[in-house]
Design a protein around this motif. Structure first.
Motif, short mmCIF file in Angstrom:
data_model
loop_
_atom_site.label_atom_id
_atom_site.label_comp_id
_atom_site.label_asym_id
_atom_site.label_seq_id
_atom_site.Cartn_x
_atom_site.Cartn_y
_atom_site.Cartn_z
N HIS A 31 0.83 -1.21 0.00
CA HIS A 31 0.00 0.00 0.00
C HIS A 31 0.86 1.25 0.00
CE1 HIS A 31 -2.82 3.11 1.26
NE2 HIS A 31 -3.81 2.29 0.96
N ARG A 32 1.80 1.36 0.94
CA ARG A 32 2.80 2.43 1.03
C ARG A 32 2.26 3.77 1.55
NH1 ARG A 32 7.01 2.97 -3.68
NH2 ARG A 32 5.21 3.53 -4.95
N ASP A 33 0.98 3.88 1.84
CA ASP A 33 0.47 5.13 2.40
C ASP A 33 -0.65 4.86 3.39
OD1 ASP A 33 0.43 7.87 2.76
OD2 ASP A 33 -0.94 8.25 1.10
N LEU A 34 -0.45 3.88 4.26
CA LEU A 34 -1.43 3.59 5.30
C LEU A 34 -1.34 4.68 6.37
CD1 LEU A 34 -3.53 1.50 6.31
CD2 LEU A 34 -1.68 0.49 7.67
N SER A 48 2.97 9.94 3.52
CA SER A 48 2.68 10.93 4.55
C SER A 48 3.69 10.75 5.67
CB SER A 48 1.25 10.72 5.07
OG SER A 48 0.33 10.77 3.99
N PRO A 49 4.67 11.66 5.79
CA PRO A 49 5.83 11.47 6.67
C PRO A 49 5.55 10.98 8.09
CG PRO A 49 6.20 13.37 5.30
CD PRO A 49 4.81 12.89 4.99
N PRO A 50 4.53 11.46 8.83
CA PRO A 50 4.37 10.97 10.21
C PRO A 50 4.03 9.48 10.30
CG PRO A 50 3.19 13.03 9.88
CD PRO A 50 3.59 12.54 8.53
N PHE A 51 3.66 8.85 9.17
CA PHE A 51 3.27 7.44 9.19
C PHE A 51 4.10 6.60 8.21
CE2 PHE A 51 -0.27 10.01 10.58
CZ PHE A 51 -0.63 9.39 11.77
N MET A 52 5.18 7.16 7.68
CA MET A 52 6.02 6.45 6.72
C MET A 52 7.18 5.75 7.43
SD MET A 52 6.09 9.39 3.77
CE MET A 52 7.40 8.65 2.80
N ALA A 53 7.66 4.68 6.82
CA ALA A 53 8.80 3.94 7.36
C ALA A 53 10.10 4.63 6.98
CB ALA A 53 8.79 2.51 6.82
N PRO A 80 3.57 8.52 16.50
CA PRO A 80 4.75 8.32 17.37
C PRO A 80 5.94 9.17 16.95
CG PRO A 80 4.45 6.44 15.90
CD PRO A 80 3.22 7.30 15.76
N PHE A 81 5.86 9.80 15.79
CA PHE A 81 6.95 10.66 15.32
C PHE A 81 6.43 12.06 15.01
CE2 PHE A 81 7.79 6.25 14.09
CZ PHE A 81 8.96 6.03 14.80
N GLU A 82 5.46 12.49 15.81
CA GLU A 82 4.81 13.78 15.61
C GLU A 82 5.84 14.90 15.60
OE1 GLU A 82 1.18 15.57 14.77
OE2 GLU A 82 1.37 13.50 15.44
N ALA A 83 5.64 15.88 14.72
CA ALA A 83 6.51 17.05 14.65
C ALA A 83 5.73 18.19 14.05
CB ALA A 83 7.76 16.76 13.82
N GLU A 84 6.29 19.39 14.13
CA GLU A 84 5.56 20.56 13.66
C GLU A 84 5.51 20.67 12.15
OE1 GLU A 84 8.89 24.05 13.94
OE2 GLU A 84 8.06 23.31 15.82
N ASN A 85 6.35 19.90 11.44
CA ASN A 85 6.26 19.89 9.99
C ASN A 85 6.73 18.54 9.48
OD1 ASN A 85 9.21 19.96 9.38
ND2 ASN A 85 9.09 22.01 10.26
N ALA A 86 6.46 18.32 8.18
CA ALA A 86 6.72 17.00 7.59
C ALA A 86 8.20 16.64 7.61
CB ALA A 86 6.20 16.98 6.15
N TYR A 99 12.66 13.32 9.88
CA TYR A 99 13.91 13.24 10.65
C TYR A 99 13.70 12.39 11.90
CZ TYR A 99 18.26 14.73 12.86
OH TYR A 99 19.49 14.74 13.44
N ASN A 100 12.59 12.62 12.61
CA ASN A 100 12.30 11.83 13.81
C ASN A 100 12.13 10.36 13.47
OD1 ASN A 100 12.34 14.15 15.34
ND2 ASN A 100 10.11 14.40 15.40
N THR A 101 11.47 10.07 12.35
CA THR A 101 11.24 8.68 11.95
C THR A 101 12.56 7.94 11.76
OG1 THR A 101 9.16 9.27 10.88
CG2 THR A 101 10.17 7.19 10.22
#
Length: 724
Positions: free
Chosen positions: A134-137, A178-183, A215-221, A226-228
């Protein structure tokens, strides 16, 4: 959502009733078949309809969605990938997304959370059995059918999915998802992603459902990316029984994550209800064993887990930064390109932020000026060229083309003040470079079609001097006009000469060996830097007036692209395996030779060298149409513009503001510290119906002259009042 004036009323025989939503690739509508059956109709954006890559991706989406139609996905009803605007219809599923559910009612309780995880894991298992990724769950792609929190889970939007055997690959540098949910590997190794990315996303979605945050929430993508890659996940109030499983799903290495079927088995072993738990009493915990990428749930009799197994031998992950297109970065050709490299708005910049010799005083406008735009199309009065290259300045906008050697557009009206004709002599090949403007002098390809250099007085159009061609490159650097006398070719050795800008007098000539076709960069006043790798192997300091070598430092080893030099500091990107992707960025003090390395997780695709200003580097990511700001002193990302914004040019910094073009030919001003929008101008051209190719992003950034902004885009040249 109600329909807009330009929305279709019918697609493929389905009557369109309303908008459901829109995404990066298209708009989703609620439609009705002739029999009255409700369907969700996704129609590709017009700007992508003529793009072969997007059509291929859409065909892939249709094929993937058809392969995985099942209990937990929305079945495909109809599709036409070859329509003028490709579309796909799926069964309409009434309900709300997980994102809407959490936003409206807060995090899920334990029974709903356990059920969500189980149904998502089962959906992923079926998707992966069909050899689709899927790549965008993410929460907005998880639909809860029916009312309440207990709706049946449906996984929707396979817009960037791919079959495991598909030849369609994500473009190098293109960040899809979507960066906050990407591997992590979706940022660093986008061509290598497999089903493990969906398992990582599942873990992130479960944290979101339980806590209201990624789990990798941040103020921007960009910070989220970077957090991920670099940080441990923040699990918040995630129920204790889920922590071992979710932690395994969020492992940095794909091989360390369980398969979707193993996640389903582990979730099935969790209790349906959590005990209330007394003071100081923890809820019961189901141990999980991670072994070679699988999750094993022990029986109640054993109740043991070896959580250390399978962790040995973890490979260190390569982190890629960005790809650099060398062809657009050669020597900072043109006044605006030189300004882009320097970090100050000037075509000849050394130390600090000297005043731009082309610029007018702040607060001034040309006499009689009004906002104007010029499509550079021929008419009976103004013989405009085909395919011009233009450079704006305080004197006007200077353009050249294979038909016209040089023309000046009035800075007040945009009309042609004068032109210098190009010879009609037939030649076997002919290439043009954008005009180089410094002070009152403009340098262009010679009018005799020999690909030499002509210097003109920018006010009168009088030719000042001429240099026979062909030559490879020319640019104004450190007070001299620097010219590659030999044509570009396979040899690493070429002759270079420096000329007095006003008279054309030759100052010096040298033969240099370098792997860079344009090895010279601006140095402090009166000095040049020469990239001599491939020859002596170092970065040399040269006296710009004499060509004498003043000193040399050893360059960092490896396949590095010297992207730019700013304030006596060199910035290199490392190339890997001829992919154009860089895993590391090297910053070298050219006085001491000391070098340090920084890493960033997001692969980007610049069209020109980055803009360095103080301790901040700004990169226009052509592939994702975003602007990135990086703290090069600390090696940390600062902010990124939204991909929905669609930055469409290299950035420029003037008077403490960043300026970029947008696709609709407006100019946007940003706060360089935060990336927040300060203001934007009205569009100068009507871009309705123009194709993506007609609106190609520009390497030329907006130029501020006094209170007037000059911009360039596919439709033409324009001039508008500053946004403040």
């Amino acid at each position: 959502m109600t329909l807009r004036e330009d929305d279709p009323r019918s697609v493929g025989g389905y009557r369109i009733e309303s908008r459901i939503g829109s995404g990066g690739m298209g708009v989703v509508y609620l439609g009705r078949s002739v029999s009255g059956r409700a369907v969700a109709v996704k129609v590709v954006h017009a700007r992508y309809a003529d793009n072969a890559e997007f059509r291929a991706r859409f065909r892939q989406e249709i094929a993937a969605a058809r392969r995985v139609s099942g209990a937990f996905t929305a079945p495909v009803v109809d599709a036409d990938p070859d329509a003028e605007r490709p579309w796909m219809a799926t069964t309409f599923v009434p309900g709300r997304t997980l994102a809407e559910r959490v936003a409206e009612s807060g995090p899920l309780d334990w029974p709903a959370l356990r059920r969500l995880g189980t149904e998502l894991a089962e959906a992923l298992r079926e998707i992966h059995r069909a050899e689709v990724v899927h790549r965008d769950l993410k929460p907005s792609n998880v639909l809860l059918e029916g009312e309440g929190a207990d709706g049946i889970v449906r996984v929707i939007d396979f817009g960037i999915s791919r079959a495991a055997t598909s030849d369609v690959r994500t473009q190098t540098g293109m960040v899809m998802g979507s960066p906050p949910f990407m591997a992590p590997e979706q940022f660093s190794r986008p061509r290598e992603v497999g089903s493990a990315v969906d398992v990582f996303s599942l873990g992130a979605v479960l944290v979101y459902a339980a806590t209201g945050r990624s789990p990798f929430e941040a103020e921007n993508a960009y910070l989220a990316a970077y957090n991920t890659v670099h940080s441990e996940p923040e699990l918040g109030e995630l129920p204790e029984p889920l922590r071992p499983l979710v932690s395994a799903c969020l492992a940095k290495e794909p091989a360390d994550r369980p398969a979707s079927g193993d996640v389903l088995d582990a979730l099935a072993g969790l209790p349906e209800e959590l005990p209330d738990g007394g003071a100081g009493e923890e809820p019961p915990r189901i141990p999980v064993t991670v072994l070679s990428g699988t999750v094993k749930v022990p029986s109640a009799a054993t109740g043991q887990a070896d959580r250390e197994a399978g962790q040995a031998g973890r490979k260190r992950r390569g982190k890629r930064l960005w790809i650099a297109v060398v062809g657009a970065a050669l020597l900072g050709i043109g006044g605006t390109a030189a300004a882009l490299v320097s970090g100050a708005p000037t075509s000849a910049v050394g130390e600090g932020d000297r005043a731009d010799p082309r610029a007018a005083p702040r607060g001034s406008v040309p006499s009689g000026w009004k906002p104007w735009h010029n499509a550079l199309e021929p008419d009976k009065d103004e013989p405009m060229p085909f395919g011009p290259s233009c450079t704006p300045s305080a004197l006007g906008v200077f353009c050249s083309s294979p038909q016209v050697a040089l023309m000046r557009l009035s800075p007040a009206t945009g009309r042609v003040d004068w032109t210098k004709p190009m010879s009609e002599k037939e030649v076997s090949s002919f290439s043009m470079r954008e005009p180089v403007v410094h002070g009152d002098v403009v340098y262009v390809n010679s009018a005799d079609r020999s690909e030499g250099v002509d210097a003109y007085d920018g006010r009168t159009g009088k030719r000042l001097w001429h240099l026979d061609g062909p030559v490879g490159e020319f640019a104004y650097l450190s007070g001299v006009l620097l010219v590659r006398l030999d044509e570009l070719g396979p040899s690493d050795t070429a002759r270079f000469a420096a000329y007095e800008p006003g008279t054309g007098e030759e100052l010096w000539q040298r033969k240099l060996t370098s792997t860079s076709p344009s090895p010279f960069h601006e140095g402090p006043e009166g000095m040049l830097y020469a990239d001599l790798r491939g020859g002596s192997g170092g970065i040399a300091r040269l006296d710009a007036r004499t060509g004498e070598t003043l000193g040399t430092v050893k360059a960092p080893e490896g396949d590095l692209w010297l992207a730019t030099v700013h304030d006596s500091t060199a910035y290199y990107a490392r190339w890997e395996d001829n992919t154009g992707v860089s895993a590391a960025f090297f910053i070298q003090d050219l006085s001491s030779g000391k070098t340090r390395r920084i890493d960033f997780p997001w692969s980007v695709e610049p069209e020109a060298p980055p803009l360095v200003h103080g301790d901040t580097m700004y990169i226009f990511d052509y592939g994702n149409e975003t602007l990135l700001a990086l703290d090069v002193k600390r090696g940390k990302p600062l902010w990124t513009s939204s991909r929905e914004l669609r930055v469409f040019s290299e950035p420029a910094i003037h008077d403490g503001r960043l300026y970029v073009n947008l696709p609709d030919t407006s100019i946007l001003a940003l706060d360089p510290r935060t990336g927040k929008e300060i203001g934007r101008t009205a569009p100068s051209f009507d871009t309705q119906g123009r194709s993506f190719e007609e609106l190609t992003p520009s390497s030329m950034p907006p130029l501020l002259v006094g209170e007037v902004l000059y911009g360039s885009s596919g439709p033409g040249i324009f001039s508008v009042a500053d946004v403040l």
